[in-house]
Structure formats: C-alpha cells, structure tokens
Write an enzyme that holds these catalytic residues in place. Structure first.
Site, PDB file in Angstrom:
ATOM      1  N   GLY A 134      -6.437  -6.988   9.556  1.00 58.40           N
ATOM      2  CA  GLY A 134      -5.828  -7.648  10.705  1.00 58.40           C
ATOM      3  C   GLY A 134      -6.534  -7.407  12.016  1.00 58.40           C
ATOM      4  N   ASP A 338      -2.296   0.029   0.255  1.00 60.23           N
ATOM      5  CA  ASP A 338      -3.386  -0.559   1.040  1.00 60.23           C
ATOM      6  C   ASP A 338      -4.113   0.492   1.871  1.00 60.23           C
ATOM      7  OD1 ASP A 338      -0.670  -0.886   2.266  1.00 60.23           O
ATOM      8  OD2 ASP A 338      -1.853  -1.308   4.055  1.00 60.23           O
ATOM      9  N   ASN A 339      -3.667   1.749   1.801  1.00 61.70           N
ATOM     10  CA  ASN A 339      -4.391   2.865   2.428  1.00 61.70           C
ATOM     11  C   ASN A 339      -4.979   3.797   1.377  1.00 61.70           C
ATOM     12  OD1 ASN A 339      -1.518   2.828   4.396  1.00 61.70           O
ATOM     13  ND2 ASN A 339      -3.471   2.117   5.186  1.00 61.70           N
ATOM     14  N   ASP A 348      -8.508   4.711   6.547  1.00 58.38           N
ATOM     15  CA  ASP A 348      -7.503   4.182   7.480  1.00 58.38           C
ATOM     16  C   ASP A 348      -6.668   5.276   8.128  1.00 58.38           C
ATOM     17  OD1 ASP A 348      -8.403   1.687   6.963  1.00 58.38           O
ATOM     18  OD2 ASP A 348      -6.674   1.007   5.838  1.00 58.38           O
TER      19      ASP A 348
END
EC number: 2.7.7.-
Length: 688
Positions: A134, A338-339, A348
């Site tokens: 993003g 997603d990390n 991240d």
C-alpha cells in the site's frame, strides 16, 4: 573486493527484475512497455497516469503485481546511508544513488519497471482479502558481492499504489527511523532480517496520524519480499494457476530450483515428536482430530514433491528465525501472515521491541490488548501462520506424484470422494511431520544460541545439520536437557528479579571472580555464601542492600521482620540461584573463565537498540529540531542518529562506535545501571 561502481552503471550492466519477468501483471498495464508508454505520454498529475499508478483498485484475477511509480514529493533530504549495505553492492555514494534510493529519480528500462505486489493476510487471526504493497514500490534487483544472491530494492513510504486502500501511502519519520535502525541491528546481531540502505526525510510532506507528522522514505532490500500472505491471496481467489506460478517462482528463483531443499533428513524421522513436553504451545496449534502422541503411526510418505519440499523448507526457515527472536529477546509486535516471510526473514517492522526485562507476556504492540503477539506466543503464532500456508498449498501438497502431474497439466478434471479423502490425509500427515520438525529446528537452534550466550559449548551445530537419526536424537537430547536444567530455571529467576535481560549475559561473560566465597554453613544466610558482584547480576541494588542488611542482622543475633514477604521471596530466589549456579558450573568450570568469555562474546551484543533509545533519537529530530524538518535547506543535527546507527551495526565491537562522535551516548545507552526503570518495556502503536 571488486571495483566500486555508480548506481547507474550497476543498473545498466547487471540489474534485473525477476518478479515481473516471471509472474503476472494486472491487466490494467500488462507489460513494461505499456507502463513506459504511460510515463512518456502523460505527466505526473494527469488523471490517466494517477488512475493507473496511484489509485486503489481491485486488480485482475491471476495478477501478482501492478506497475506503479513512487509519488513525486516537493523535497528530499537524505539523513542516513548504511555504509555496510553500500559496500555489499560495491556502490559509490553520489547524487544519482541518493535520488534513486529516495524515489526522486526513477530508473526503468525494457526489462525493469517499478511495481507493487498484491497479497492477502490473516490479521490478528481474521482474514483480510486484497491487501498488498500500500505504500511500497519495488525498484529492481541487484546481486550482493558476498553471496552473489539477488536482492530486491524497494521504497517504503513512496506514496499511493493500487493497493493503498483507504491509506495515504506515506510513512512517518518516527517509524522510518525505527525500521532502518532495527533491521540493520538484527542483521548485525545475526538474526535473519530484511535490510535498509537509505533513510530520506521528505521536507514539506506530512501525514495525519494522531497528529500531523513529518514523513520519510526508507530504501530497503531483501532476497525476496514474498510473504505467506501472497499465497493466502490465491486460496481466497480459488486461482490454481496463479498459485502454481507463484510457487514455481519461489522454488526456481529464491531456492535455486529446489537445490536448497537438499541435505535434509528423511522427513519420516519426524513422525516422532522429539520435544513432546515443549512449552512453545505448538501442540495446541496442530489442527487435527487425534490426540497428540509422541510418535505418529501409519505409513511413511514415500516420495516428496518439490511443493512438499518447498513447504518443509519454509517451515524450517521460520523456525530458525523465531529461535533467534526468543534467544535475543526480540518481540516483533505484529505477526500477521502478511508479515511472515517466505524466506524466514524478520520483515515489516512495526511496534517491535527488545525486552528490557524478561517478561514472556509482554507485547510491544499497544493495540494488542489480547496479547496474541506477546513474546511468549511468537513460536506458536508463526506455526499458526504456517498452517494457513499449508492450507494455501493444500491442492499441491495433497496429490501423489501421478495425480500431481495430471493437476499441473490441467488434466485432473474431477476429484472423487476417495481421492479427496486421500489428499486430505496426505496434507494432514505433512503438516504433522512439519509440526514436529518445526519444534525440533526451533528448540535445537534456541538451545544452541542460548548455550553460546552463556559461554557453554554444547557442540550442537554438527548434529543439527546431520541427516543421521542418531545425531538428530543426540541433538534433541542435549537441547532438551540444557533447556530443562539451565535455560528454563535461569529465565524463571530473571523474570522474578527483573534485571536487564540482554545485559545479564554481558555481565556473566565478563565475570572473572568466584561464584561462591563461603560454604553455606559458615554464613548466617545463604546471601553470604555468594560473591556479591556475582549476585549483582541477578538482583538490583535495592534488593542486594536488603539481603546484606538481613545477613548482618542474623549474624548479630537480631530478629528480622518480613511484613510483606519480600525477604522470603528473595531467599527463595537465592536458593534457586545456588542450584542453578551449581548446575551451570558442571558445564563451565570456574577454571575455564577465558574459554567461557571467548565463546559468549561472539553471541552477546554489547548494545541493542531499546525502545527508549529509539524514542530519544526520534524526539531529538521531531521535537528539538521540529522547524528544520520542514525546511529543505536547514542543517539538521543527525549526530545522535548516526551514533545509534554505528552502535547498532557493530554490536560486538565497541571500537567501531567512533569515540569522537557523541561519546556520552555510549555510556547512556549501553550501560543501564543509572537509567530510570520507568523507561523500560515501552509499547508502541501500529500507527506508522
């Protein structure tokens, strides 16, 4: 060494972009040439260009990424460049480098163009559909000179992308400093991590968080930025073709065509649970019907496909990294799928922290009220994430060789009940084997690191890399015994006495005196049997004074009142310390002080960037120099930031901290004896 080169020369002669070459672009811009045409035909503010590069949208079925560009900012001011990272690519520092690594200048060619990737994720246990980069734009791949491995460079805080959803695409200076420093620190300690190359302030650019904050861009790099969430996406989409593409890309490009999977022991060895009583809570996370037993029954898995090996390898990589986190007291703060890196990298950086004190229930994430991502839960949470990964790959893990071949050819047109049952059973078996191997890799690696930190030579490394069953059994037995007898009792003591976690190991490695000075029968209390300097590693000055006064009172025949029971608790800890010390000295006799220190110094960082230290450096810029941050021509004092960088990337060598640069900070940040206890165990929010 290799000749130093400019970034432009490196990009023209040896750069690549493997992700966009091998995988599928969103159909809005399906090729590099189409993306280049947009750049050449429309200016940066044209609605067509804004829509294609910077407007959030749902990307097409099968897409792994979308082409985009960093958003142009009014001003750029590089604050910090990692010289260590620069040297790894033989790059010289020049204006082109600074501009490309900040996003001010964009490099593209007929084979390279910036892009952002799409993924999903389980966030705090709940599924979130299309997420993606993003505020991140991937730039290009370059090989590092040490390993010859391709590294993907990207910009975090580069502006809006097709995956920004409701966010602004910005990264604030506060979180950018934290990520830059911590990623380089973990790498330097020896913890698998992504890296940082350049930190760039964006004067005139602000982001609305709780307040308006100055923004920055971090240029970071890693062998891959693929996460488990990339695979979650294709399960959600029911997109088998996209899943196979992504899996094949990882196997071929990231793991050398599967050659990195070689040299592992027979998978069926892990039908046996070598650590059935482990406290990592893995057993609770294995989703199956049967009660966990120490040895699985049933037929062996005869052959492993490349997808089986891929899953197994990702499990092992992540187990290894979590072992490092737990040994060094690193709390990630957010461990969504997603990390979680496909390569087992710390990735991240959000509301992370090093433990100041050993408190297993601590979470550095202020928003994690349920403590899902507490320090103690990290091993089990990563395993939970890996189980979701197994579900993503289930259609590739379930078939036997013949059916898998048909599936890959697109000829497995239907699955009857019998085949479905067989496939489900095979996936369950693979997951159970992986659970046991995960515990084995995690626990043996954790024991090996902790033994080094304590100056004990367990000689586990050879057995850990062996494929021989006897070696594996030997490693498991030694690791379990060491954790049961040495590590767990020590951690119980440190949790109770609340001394600094990392510095305990430093003090122990540097201790040269006697552990005991008298037999207990010659002292009024157990306190008098210990060398006081040695006890000072376990207790604070107030506790030591209380025990010393009690010793004197007992010796004088005086009564001692213990109204709140504190003295009783201290005495209990003294007894535990005596027992622990006796066990410890059977492994490292007092005569081997030099050998103990030599081994420990290689594993004990003299400095780790604490949350309160990071906050001091952030405050020095954000508040003490607030006005200068928005003025591109102002001279900022970055001496504290540079000092923090030097201490963080040279954790084992104090001589590289540059004694001429803010020398007072070395004592303030590394020697904690004079620090206010209220600074410790700070939390941060997810806001960044």
């Amino acid at each position: 060494m290799g000749e130093k080169r400019t970034i432009i020369k490196a990009l023209k002669n040896s750069a690549a972009s493997h992700f966009i070459k091998k995988l599928t672009a969103d159909t809005s811009l399906s090729s590099i040439q189409e993306a280049i045409n947009v750049v050449q035909q429309y200016n940066a503010t044209d609605p067509v260009r804004l829509k294609l590069f910077h407007t959030p949208r749902m990307v097409s079925q099968g897409a792994h990424f979308a082409f985009c560009l960093p958003t142009k900012k009014p001003h750029y001011k590089p604050l910090l460049l990692s010289q260590n990272a620069l040297d790894e690519f033989n790059l010289v520092q020049d204006q082109d480098l600074e501009k490309i690594l900040s996003g001010e200048k964009v490099y593209y060619s007929d084979s390279i163009f910036p892009y952002s990737t799409v993924y999903s994720g389980f966030q705090f246990g709940s599924f979130a559909a299309q997420l993606g980069d993003g505020r991140v734009v991937n730039l290009f791949d370059l090989k590092d000179k040490c390993s010859g491995q391709w590294q993907t460079f990207q910009l975090k805080g580069a502006g809006m992308t097709p995956f920004s959803r409701f966010a602004d695409g910005k990264a604030v200076l506060r979180s950018s400093i934290r990520e830059f420093i911590m990623s380089e620190a973990l790498h330097s300690i020896g913890i698998p991590s992504t890296r940082a190359m350049q930190l760039t302030l964006l004067p005139g650019t602000k982001a609305q968080r709780r307040n308006q904050e100055p923004c920055a861009v971090v240029c970071r790099f890693a062998p891959s930025w693929i996460r488990l969430g990339n695979f979650n996406l294709f399960r959600w989409r029911h997109d088998l073709k996209g899943l196979i593409q992504l899996s094949d890309y990882c196997i071929e490009e990231l793991f050398a065509g599967g050659t990195q999977f070689e040299g592992k022991p027979d998978f069926n060895i892990f039908k046996r649970d070598f650590f059935p009583d482990t406290e990592t809570k893995i057993d609770e996370q294995v989703e199956k019907d049967e009660t966990e037993v120490s040895t699985m029954t049933g037929d062996n898995i005869s052959t492993l496909s490349k997808y089986d090996e891929f899953f197994r390898h990702v499990v092992s990589l992540n187990a290894n990294t979590v072992a490092h986190w737990q040994a060094y007291g690193f709390a990630n703060g957010v461990l969504n799928t997603d990390n979680t890196s496909i390569m087992g990298l710390t990735i991240d950086y959000g509301p992370f922290a090093f433990l100041d004190k050993f408190e297993p229930s601590f979470t550095p994430n202020h928003d994690d009220t349920a403590k899902r991502y507490s320090f103690a839960n990290q091993p089990s949470i990563i395993w939970w994430n890996l189980q979701q990964f197994a579900k993503d790959l289930a259609c590739l893990l379930g078939p036997e060789a013949r059916d898998l071949e048909l599936l890959l050819k697109g000829e497995l047109n239907s699955v009857d009940d019998a085949l479905e049952k067989t496939m489900i059973e095979r996936v369950q078996k693979l997951v159970e084997l992986s659970a046991n191997e995960y515990k084995y890799v995690f626990t043996t690696r954790y024991a090996q690191i902790m033994s080094q930190r304590l100056g004990v030579d367990l000689d586990l490394e050879k057995c850990m890399s062996s494929t021989n069953l006897k070696d594996i059994e030997h490693a498991a037995e030694k690791a379990k015994e060491f954790c049961d007898v040495i590590v767990e009792p020590l951690l119980d003591i440190l949790q109770a006495t609340k001394v600094d976690y990392n510095n305990f190991f430093i003090h122990l490695q540097n201790y040269k005196g006697p552990f005991f000075i008298k037999d207990k029968s010659d002292t009024a209390t157990l306190f008098g049997a210990f060398d006081e300097e040695y006890l000072g590693m376990f207790f604070n000055s107030k506790q030591l004074q209380q025990m010393a006064e009690t010793e004197e009172a007992f010796a004088a025949g005086e009564k001692v009142f213990d109204a709140n029971g504190e003295l009783r608790l201290l005495n209990e800890k003294l007894q535990e310390i005596r027992n622990w010390t006796q066990d410890y000295l059977t492994l490292v006799p007092p005569t081997e002080t030099a050998a103990r220190a030599s081994l420990a110094k290689k594993a004990n960082p003299l400095f780790v960037p604490r949350s309160w230290v990071l906050e001091e450096v952030v405050d020095d810029l954000m508040y003490s120099q607030r006005d200068g941050l928005q003025d591109p021509s102002s001279e900022l004092d970055t001496s504290a930031l540079k000092k923090l960088y030097l201490m963080s990337v040279n954790p084992y060598d104090r001589t590289k901290w540059d004694v001429t640069l803010r020398p007072e900070l070395e004592t303030k940040w590394a020697d904690l004896s004079h620090q206010d206890d209220a600074k410790f165990m700070m939390q941060a929010s997810c806001s960044s």
